[in-house]
Scaffold this active site. Structure first.
Site, PDB file in Angstrom:
ATOM      1  N   HIS A  70      -3.041   7.940   5.624  1.00  0.00           N
ATOM      2  CA  HIS A  70      -3.237   6.614   5.034  1.00  0.00           C
ATOM      3  C   HIS A  70      -4.664   6.174   5.332  1.00  0.00           C
ATOM      4  O   HIS A  70      -5.343   5.646   4.459  1.00  0.00           O
ATOM      5  CB  HIS A  70      -2.206   5.643   5.617  1.00  0.00           C
ATOM      6  CG  HIS A  70      -2.153   4.333   4.908  1.00  0.00           C
ATOM      7  ND1 HIS A  70      -1.976   4.236   3.543  1.00  0.00           N
ATOM      8  CD2 HIS A  70      -2.260   3.055   5.374  1.00  0.00           C
ATOM      9  CE1 HIS A  70      -1.974   2.947   3.195  1.00  0.00           C
ATOM     10  NE2 HIS A  70      -2.152   2.223   4.289  1.00  0.00           N
TER      11      HIS A  70
ATOM     12  N   LYS B 105      -9.618   7.619   1.260  1.00  0.00           N
ATOM     13  CA  LYS B 105     -10.150   6.251   1.173  1.00  0.00           C
ATOM     14  C   LYS B 105     -11.609   6.164   1.607  1.00  0.00           C
ATOM     15  O   LYS B 105     -12.287   5.178   1.292  1.00  0.00           O
ATOM     16  CB  LYS B 105      -9.294   5.301   2.022  1.00  0.00           C
ATOM     17  CG  LYS B 105      -7.893   5.049   1.476  1.00  0.00           C
ATOM     18  CD  LYS B 105      -7.146   4.052   2.342  1.00  0.00           C
ATOM     19  CE  LYS B 105      -5.738   3.775   1.820  1.00  0.00           C
ATOM     20  NZ  LYS B 105      -4.834   4.918   1.998  1.00  0.00           N
TER      21      LYS B 105
ATOM     22  N   GLU C 139      -1.690   5.405  13.185  1.00  0.00           N
ATOM     23  CA  GLU C 139      -1.382   6.614  12.433  1.00  0.00           C
ATOM     24  C   GLU C 139      -1.681   7.870  13.251  1.00  0.00           C
ATOM     25  O   GLU C 139      -0.909   8.831  13.239  1.00  0.00           O
ATOM     26  CB  GLU C 139      -2.156   6.638  11.124  1.00  0.00           C
ATOM     27  CG  GLU C 139      -1.790   7.822  10.250  1.00  0.00           C
ATOM     28  CD  GLU C 139      -2.333   7.741   8.848  1.00  0.00           C
ATOM     29  OE1 GLU C 139      -1.842   8.488   7.981  1.00  0.00           O
ATOM     30  OE2 GLU C 139      -3.256   6.926   8.598  1.00  0.00           O
TER      31      GLU C 139
ATOM     32  N   CYS D 173       0.805  -1.224   0.000  1.00  0.00           N
ATOM     33  CA  CYS D 173       0.000   0.000   0.000  1.00  0.00           C
ATOM     34  C   CYS D 173       0.835   1.271   0.000  1.00  0.00           C
ATOM     35  O   CYS D 173       0.297   2.367  -0.128  1.00  0.00           O
ATOM     36  CB  CYS D 173      -0.943  -0.004   1.188  1.00  0.00           C
ATOM     37  SG  CYS D 173      -1.796  -1.569   1.398  1.00  0.00           S
TER      38      CYS D 173
ATOM     39  N   PHE E 256       1.665  -3.307   4.032  1.00  0.00           N
ATOM     40  CA  PHE E 256       1.981  -4.603   4.614  1.00  0.00           C
ATOM     41  C   PHE E 256       3.488  -4.847   4.498  1.00  0.00           C
ATOM     42  O   PHE E 256       4.114  -4.500   3.495  1.00  0.00           O
ATOM     43  CB  PHE E 256       1.248  -5.714   3.865  1.00  0.00           C
ATOM     44  CG  PHE E 256      -0.189  -5.896   4.285  1.00  0.00           C
ATOM     45  CD1 PHE E 256      -0.769  -5.111   5.254  1.00  0.00           C
ATOM     46  CD2 PHE E 256      -0.964  -6.893   3.714  1.00  0.00           C
ATOM     47  CE1 PHE E 256      -2.087  -5.290   5.646  1.00  0.00           C
ATOM     48  CE2 PHE E 256      -2.280  -7.093   4.094  1.00  0.00           C
ATOM     49  CZ  PHE E 256      -2.839  -6.291   5.056  1.00  0.00           C
TER      50      PHE E 256
ATOM     51  N   HIS F 104      -9.752   1.521  -0.582  1.00  0.00           N
ATOM     52  CA  HIS F 104      -8.297   1.351  -0.518  1.00  0.00           C
ATOM     53  C   HIS F 104      -7.812   0.783  -1.845  1.00  0.00           C
ATOM     54  O   HIS F 104      -8.014  -0.401  -2.134  1.00  0.00           O
ATOM     55  CB  HIS F 104      -7.937   0.411   0.630  1.00  0.00           C
ATOM     56  CG  HIS F 104      -6.480   0.419   0.975  1.00  0.00           C
ATOM     57  ND1 HIS F 104      -5.509   0.893   0.117  1.00  0.00           N
ATOM     58  CD2 HIS F 104      -5.818  -0.003   2.089  1.00  0.00           C
ATOM     59  CE1 HIS F 104      -4.328   0.770   0.682  1.00  0.00           C
ATOM     60  NE2 HIS F 104      -4.487   0.228   1.879  1.00  0.00           N
TER      61      HIS F 104
END
Length: 412
Positions: free
Chosen positions: A302, A334, A313, A162, A398, A339
């Site tokens: 994010h 998002k 975050e 991502c 990830f 996403h």
């Protein structure tokens, strides 16, 4: 030192195609999440997503070429063309050896992989398509774009889940600074909204299961969030050396002034709960931009809508910005487009740069009740009017991959 500016923005997204349409949809809080329609979802564990409907690759590619390319490549070619158009970039007039392409993808041609594996199991290996490999490998998006625009300079496909798009833009930034290129088409593309990918993320319990209310499923920082919603699309930006851009009279959206990249080195999927790696990436971007916390006015987060990411975050933002956090607007693109994995950072950057252009920060829809464990100033369901000169883009992937970009309003 050579300076890097943004001179073109290309978008293919679940809510609109093209920069202007995309920005208008974001300001209006348009929701791109709904029931999936482009494939059979009868046995799909989570049959919702942020899907691009009615995409016609023939607008961007010749018939044979379109048939021999995965959807992920088609999105990249379209977004790159839109960026070139938006930036009024005459690619034929460029020095091809100083013209590069950095377009990453988290999963590459996953649909092609699934279809050819199914063919092999049902009909044998001799029936696998001769185009399987060039349709499947992630770097083929950069190849197609380079071939179409005669870009013979640096050509790299970043794959960091991502964080892919932000790393693509960050590495392109360094490439231009060290004079290995003058212009780079950079960003990300993803077309993983297919049953195999959904099944995998669902098995990890990462996806929202708010199937009965798909329009409310993506809700970053909201206390009732239950996972992310998969999306698809592509975002490509023109990164250009300042003097090169000025010489051709290009419109400058913003200047890219900082890039930070780190790794959590803690878990293959879960972020470091203390946000240590994310915090370091933010600080690195700010250090290279020569900013102090009080310089930051806006953070495009994010903001995945997962419990672990949003808490981490928010903690990282407060760790880095301290008491100034209360003065900084945060939002999550998002909430509207889902996403988009490897394309997420580029689509979010394009959204954020419009705040510098127009003095409007787009909404975070579905934010009904801010999670008290996310003590940050999140824009709610309505846009905020505020002049923005400096902003951060956060992306975390990830594997513990973290990437942060720092942009500011261009000044001579």
């Amino acid at each position: 030192m050579r300076r890097v500016v943004i001179t073109g923005l290309g978008v293919v997204s679940p809510i609109a195609t093209g920069r202007e349409n995309y920005w208008q949809a974001l300001k209006e809080g348009k929701n791109g999440v709904g029931p999936l329609t482009t494939f059979d979802v009868s046995d799909c564990p989570v049959p919702i997503g942020a899907e691009i409907k009615d995409f016609d690759p023939a607008r961007w590619m010749e018939g044979k070429e379109a048939k021999r390319s995965d959807r992920v490549i088609q999105f990249a070619v379209a977004a790159a063309d839109l960026a070139v158009e938006d930036g009024k970039l005459d690619t034929a007039a460029l020095d091809p050896h100083k013209f590069g392409v950095y377009i990453g993808s988290g999963q590459g041609g996953i649909e092609t992989t699934f279809n050819n594996f199914k063919t092999m199991m049902e009909k044998g290996p001799k029936r696998v398509s001769p185009f399987f490999i060039p349709m499947m490998i992630s770097n083929m998006s950069t190849a197609y774009v380079a071939i179409k625009h005669n870009a013979k300079g640096p050509n790299i496909c970043v794959v960091t889940a991502c964080a892919t798009s932000v790393h693509s833009m960050g590495e392109a930034y360094h490439t231009i600074i060290r004079d290995d290129a003058d212009v780079i088409l950079a960003g990300g593309t993803e077309a993983a909204l297919r049953s195999i990918s959904i099944a995998g993320f669902a098995a990890m319990k990462a996806l929202s299961t708010r199937i009965s209310e798909p329009e409310k499923a993506s809700r970053p920082f909201d206390i009732d969030r239950d996972g992310f919603v998969m999306g698809e699309g592509a975002g490509v930006l023109i990164l250009e050396e300042l003097e090169h851009a000025k010489a051709r009279g290009a419109h400058i959206y913003a200047e890219l002034v900082g890039y930070g990249t780190t790794c959590d080195a803690s878990h293959i999927t879960a972020p470091d709960p203390n946000g240590e790696g994310a915090s370091r990436a933010m600080r690195k971007a700010m250090h290279s931009a020569k900013w102090v916390p009080e310089d930051v006015e806006y953070v495009n987060a994010h903001g995945t809508s997962t419990e672990l990411n949003d808490k981490m975050e928010a903690l990282a933002i407060r760790n880095v910005l301290g008491d100034h956090t209360d003065n900084v607007w945060v939002n999550s693109t998002k909430s509207m487009i889902g996403h988009c994995l490897g394309a997420a950072g580029a689509l979010e950057t394009i959204a954020a740069l419009q705040a510098i252009e127009e003095g409007i920060i787009h909404p975070t829809i579905n934010l009904d009740n801010l999670d008290p464990e996310c003590p940050i100033r999140v824009v709610g369901p309505e846009p905020v009017e505020q002049k923005v000169s400096r902003l951060l883009i956060n992306s975390f992937g990830f594997g513990g991959h973290n990437g942060v970009l720092a942009f500011q309003k261009f000044e001579e």
